[in-house]
Design a protein around this motif. Structure first.
Motif, PDB file in Angstrom:
ATOM      1  N   LYS A 298      -2.850  -4.166 -10.958  1.00  0.00           N
ATOM      2  CA  LYS A 298      -3.660  -4.176 -12.175  1.00  0.00           C
ATOM      3  C   LYS A 298      -2.973  -3.484 -13.347  1.00  0.00           C
ATOM      4  O   LYS A 298      -3.437  -3.566 -14.487  1.00  0.00           O
ATOM      5  N   GLY A 299      -1.857  -2.799 -13.080  1.00  0.00           N
ATOM      6  CA  GLY A 299      -1.168  -2.092 -14.152  1.00  0.00           C
ATOM      7  C   GLY A 299      -0.119  -2.919 -14.861  1.00  0.00           C
ATOM      8  O   GLY A 299       0.495  -2.445 -15.832  1.00  0.00           O
ATOM      9  N   ILE A 300       0.121  -4.126 -14.431  1.00  0.00           N
ATOM     10  CA  ILE A 300       1.140  -4.970 -15.047  1.00  0.00           C
ATOM     11  C   ILE A 300       0.507  -5.790 -16.167  1.00  0.00           C
ATOM     12  O   ILE A 300      -0.561  -6.382 -15.998  1.00  0.00           O
ATOM     13  N   THR A 301       1.200  -5.821 -17.285  1.00  0.00           N
ATOM     14  CA  THR A 301       0.701  -6.564 -18.442  1.00  0.00           C
ATOM     15  C   THR A 301       1.461  -7.877 -18.594  1.00  0.00           C
ATOM     16  O   THR A 301       2.344  -8.211 -17.797  1.00  0.00           O
ATOM     17  N   GLU A 302       1.131  -8.598 -19.636  1.00  0.00           N
ATOM     18  CA  GLU A 302       1.760  -9.895 -19.896  1.00  0.00           C
ATOM     19  C   GLU A 302       3.271  -9.785 -20.022  1.00  0.00           C
ATOM     20  O   GLU A 302       4.016 -10.596 -19.461  1.00  0.00           O
TER      21      GLU A 302
ATOM     22  N   ASN B  71       0.818  -1.230   0.000  1.00  0.00           N
ATOM     23  CA  ASN B  71       0.000   0.000   0.000  1.00  0.00           C
ATOM     24  C   ASN B  71       0.844   1.270   0.000  1.00  0.00           C
ATOM     25  O   ASN B  71       0.534   2.235   0.720  1.00  0.00           O
ATOM     26  N   CYS B  72       1.901   1.288  -0.769  1.00  0.00           N
ATOM     27  CA  CYS B  72       2.727   2.491  -0.902  1.00  0.00           C
ATOM     28  C   CYS B  72       2.314   3.210  -2.182  1.00  0.00           C
ATOM     29  O   CYS B  72       2.735   2.838  -3.291  1.00  0.00           O
ATOM     30  N   LEU B  73       1.516   4.253  -2.040  1.00  0.00           N
ATOM     31  CA  LEU B  73       0.900   4.900  -3.195  1.00  0.00           C
ATOM     32  C   LEU B  73       1.863   5.805  -3.951  1.00  0.00           C
ATOM     33  O   LEU B  73       1.535   6.275  -5.054  1.00  0.00           O
ATOM     34  N   GLY B  74       3.031   6.062  -3.384  1.00  0.00           N
ATOM     35  CA  GLY B  74       3.999   6.925  -4.061  1.00  0.00           C
ATOM     36  C   GLY B  74       4.828   6.203  -5.109  1.00  0.00           C
ATOM     37  O   GLY B  74       5.569   6.845  -5.867  1.00  0.00           O
ATOM     38  N   ILE B  75       4.734   4.903  -5.174  1.00  0.00           N
ATOM     39  CA  ILE B  75       5.507   4.123  -6.135  1.00  0.00           C
ATOM     40  C   ILE B  75       4.953   4.335  -7.541  1.00  0.00           C
ATOM     41  O   ILE B  75       3.757   4.190  -7.778  1.00  0.00           O
TER      42      ILE B  75
ATOM     43  N   ASN C 120      -0.715  -4.236  -3.661  1.00  0.00           N
ATOM     44  CA  ASN C 120      -1.600  -3.064  -3.708  1.00  0.00           C
ATOM     45  C   ASN C 120      -0.839  -1.748  -3.867  1.00  0.00           C
ATOM     46  O   ASN C 120      -1.117  -0.759  -3.170  1.00  0.00           O
ATOM     47  N   CYS C 121       0.132  -1.748  -4.754  1.00  0.00           N
ATOM     48  CA  CYS C 121       0.829  -0.522  -5.143  1.00  0.00           C
ATOM     49  C   CYS C 121       0.429  -0.229  -6.593  1.00  0.00           C
ATOM     50  O   CYS C 121       1.066  -0.737  -7.532  1.00  0.00           O
ATOM     51  N   PRO C 122      -0.622   0.547  -6.815  1.00  0.00           N
ATOM     52  CA  PRO C 122      -1.213   0.669  -8.154  1.00  0.00           C
ATOM     53  C   PRO C 122      -0.292   1.271  -9.202  1.00  0.00           C
ATOM     54  O   PRO C 122      -0.473   1.048 -10.396  1.00  0.00           O
ATOM     55  N   GLY C 123       0.737   2.032  -8.786  1.00  0.00           N
ATOM     56  CA  GLY C 123       1.632   2.638  -9.761  1.00  0.00           C
ATOM     57  C   GLY C 123       2.744   1.733 -10.232  1.00  0.00           C
ATOM     58  O   GLY C 123       3.522   2.098 -11.127  1.00  0.00           O
ATOM     59  N   PHE C 124       2.853   0.570  -9.663  1.00  0.00           N
ATOM     60  CA  PHE C 124       3.931  -0.354 -10.016  1.00  0.00           C
ATOM     61  C   PHE C 124       3.630  -0.966 -11.382  1.00  0.00           C
ATOM     62  O   PHE C 124       2.568  -1.565 -11.579  1.00  0.00           O
TER      63      PHE C 124
END
Length: 633
Positions: free
Chosen positions: A483-487, A428-432, A455-459
């Motif tokens: 959710k931002g990581i692709t195949e 949960n580090c939102l600054g990443i 749960n670091c959405p910017g990763f």
């Protein structure tokens, strides 16, 4: 009465009225007064009915019931041993109360010494453990435990969890324990507002071997009770106080003076505990105290300064919710050079954790192996990197809700933690954010085996690409809710020795990634979690069945698999699953029953919750057939 009426042999009493219908036989009658009319020696024994004569005897109480308590007390304390006293105690609640009120020193000395167990029960003194929760926690049950365990080795551990103001445990129950259980070594009292200092005084007087005391939400226990424990229980080694609003510095000072063997102290949400109590505790247990937890207390920088100076034996330190501690407190604690033995440090929700404060702590704990820093809004990249440089012995780092830490602080700490770092976790580090450029040439983190990003959405993919090059020896990967990581991003982390993989909540995960992972790690992969990955289909099941040799834990919850996928898993001769979760797999139907039964030969746990296409009859059949398996439905 038999002498008065010459009652003997075949003689009998009869009711009023004629015995024989022949009036001539009336000459044989003899009047015996108003209670019994006739007496006659018959040739046949008749039934006696004389309510008036015997009514007095029927209403009279048995003599043992009318004995005063003092007499019963003397009888009970002179019984040969604990088993005999236990038998008497279970006659009635009144007797139970009397037996449980007998102190050990009041028992008959000769009888108690002569009744030692021939089977060696003395070697098992204090080996029994008892726990009472909720409505089962009553004074009567405590009295029964106290008496019943006395003859079976003795009570060693007791846990009582009440229900607040309606709790049925009072000082009377603790009195029974204190007077009958001298071998008690561990006592836990939770949520018992009806227990006061008097109950704790009974424990202190009778249970002098007490080593562990846990008081949680005991609002009516004050320093007086803790002082009594300190004076009578010198062997106390573990003390836990939580939400005890009337315990403060006086009680802690008494513990510090008298309990020189204290090894573990945990104090949480006790508003009367201040710097004076913490200072006394640390200064008197310098060479014994190994574990210290200070949480949600009204302490200041002074307490942390004392910890840094006197905590010479502390190996595990937890500081949480210390709102009155500033940067100065952490800085002084780190410079106190007293925390040389710190092995594990946890700091949560402390506003004083700044870059300078954390760097100082890192320098003051050169042997620290595990660090957890949580909810520290003032910590930035510079502080994290400085901390990593100072703590060269670190093996595990966890950051949670540190929102000023960015990807630069994350990679900077990885590169500067030293060669011993084995595990790193971001939660949960939102600054990443994702790296815009690649990392400069740098040595590999060859020791890192476990990586968790949750749960670091910017990763994003660029970060995973950098990690794939920087950490080639990963064995455990936990990428949850990214959710931002692709195949392409997932494929960068595919190693040759993965043991545990968790991709739960990664909605972009595809069958191609699972096929690649199982193909390269079939001989090492033990745990695979793809919960919530809706793009995963039967193709992944075919790959798992074909490649995985030692996979034991598989979570397919909410994946797009059907009966064909389950049949593919069951067809594998290599796969020996122990845990299988198919929760929320709506396309799996009753047709999978034979396949599940075949998989069930090795299963210990099966999750079928929210599998709407599987009928109740199928579940019932599985429950009966797979009797060694725990099934959730």
């Amino acid at each position: 009465m038999s002498q008065i009426y010459s009652f003997a042999g075949e003689n009998e009493f009869y009711r009023r009225g004629a015995i024989y219908p022949n009036p001539k036989d009336a000459s044989l009658l003899l009047s015996l007064g108003s209670y019994v009319d006739v007496y006659f020696p018959p040739s046949k024994r008749s039934r006696v009915v004389a309510p008036t004569v015997f009514s007095a005897f029927e209403e009279k109480q048995v003599s043992i019931d009318v004995l005063p308590d003092e007499c019963l007390f003397e009888i009970f304390r002179r019984l040969p041993g604990p088993q005999e006293r236990s038998a008497c105690a279970f006659v009635s609640k009144h007797w139970l109360t009397l037996v449980s009120s007998i102190r050990q020193k009041e028992l008959d000395v000769v009888s108690s010494n002569s009744n030692k167990s021939e089977d060696g029960d003395d070697d098992c003194e204090g080996c029994l453990s008892r726990s009472l929760d909720g409505k089962k926690a009553t004074d009567v049950r405590l009295a029964a435990i106290a008496v019943g365990t006395a003859g079976r080795g003795g009570l060693g551990k007791l846990s009582i969890r009440g229900s607040g103001s309606v709790s049925k445990v009072s000082d009377i129950g603790l009195r029974s324990i204190g007077r009958s259980c001298p071998s008690l070594g561990s006592l836990s009292l939770w949520n018992l507002s009806t227990v006061t200092d008097n109950g704790l005084l009974e424990i202190a007087e009778g249970c002098t071997q007490l080593e562990k005391l846990d008081l949680n939400r005991c609002s009516t226990i004050t320093d007086k009770g803790l002082v009594a424990i300190a004076r009578s229980c010198p062997n106390l080694s573990e003390l836990t106080l939580e939400a005890c609003s009337r315990i403060g510095d006086e009680g802690l000072q008494a513990i510090a003076r008298s309990c020189s063997k204290l090894k573990s102290v945990s104090i949480k949400n006790c508003p009367l505990v201040r710097d004076q109590g913490i200072a006394s505790l640390l200064s008197n247990t310098t060479f014994s105290l190994a574990k210290l937890k200070l949480q949600m207390l009204n302490v200041t920088d002074v307490s942390l300064a004392v910890v840094g100076h006197y905590g010479l034996s502390v190996t595990d330190l937890v500081l949480s919710g210390l709102s009155h501690v500033s940067e100065k407190g952490f800085w002084v604690m780190g410079n106190g050079v007293g925390l040389q033995k710190i092995n594990s440090l946890t700091i949560t929700a402390c506003q004083g954790v700044t870059d300078a404060g954390l760097e100082s702590v890192g320098k003051g704990c050169p042997n620290m192996k595990k660090a957890i820093i949580s909810r520290s809004p003032l910590l930035s990249d510079n502080g994290l990197v400085s901390f990593a440089k100072a703590s060269l012995s670190l093996e595990s780092v966890q950051l949670e809700e540190c929102h000023r830490v960015t990807q630069f602080g994350f990679f900077g700490s990885l590169l500067n933690c030293g060669e011993k770092l084995k595990a790193f976790s971001l939660v949960n580090c939102l600054g990443i954010r994702d790296l815009a450029t690649g990392l400069p040439a740098s040595p590999h983190c060859s020791a890192l085996r476990s990586l968790s990003i949750r749960n670091c959405p910017g990763f994003g993919d660029a970060n995973l690409a950098a990690l794939g090059k920087l950490c080639p020896q990963l064995e455990e990967i936990d990428l949850c809710g990214l959710k931002g990581i692709t195949e392409s991003g997932f494929l960068h982390l595919i190693q040759n020795s993965l043991v545990k993989v968790n991709f739960s909540g990664c909605s972009n995960l595809t069958d191609k990634v699972i096929s690649a992972i199982t193909a390269r790690n079939g001989w090492t992969l033990e745990v695979l979690n793809i919960d919530g990955c809706s793009n995963i289909s039967d193709a992944s099941m075919v790959s798992i069945a074909a490649n995985c040799q030692i996979l034991s834990d598989l979570d397919l919850s909410k994946c797009s698999i059907s009966d064909s996928g389950i049949q593919a898993l069951a067809s594998s001769e290599k796969l020996k699953l122990q845990i299988l979760s198919m929760a929320g797999c709506s396309m799996v139907t009753d047709k999978s029953l034979p396949a599940i039964v075949r998989l069930g030969s090795t299963l210990l746990g099966l999750n079928l919750q929210q599998c709407r296409s599987i009928s109740n009859s199928t579940v019932d059949f599985l429950v009966e057939r797979l009797y060694k398996c725990d099934i959730l439905s």
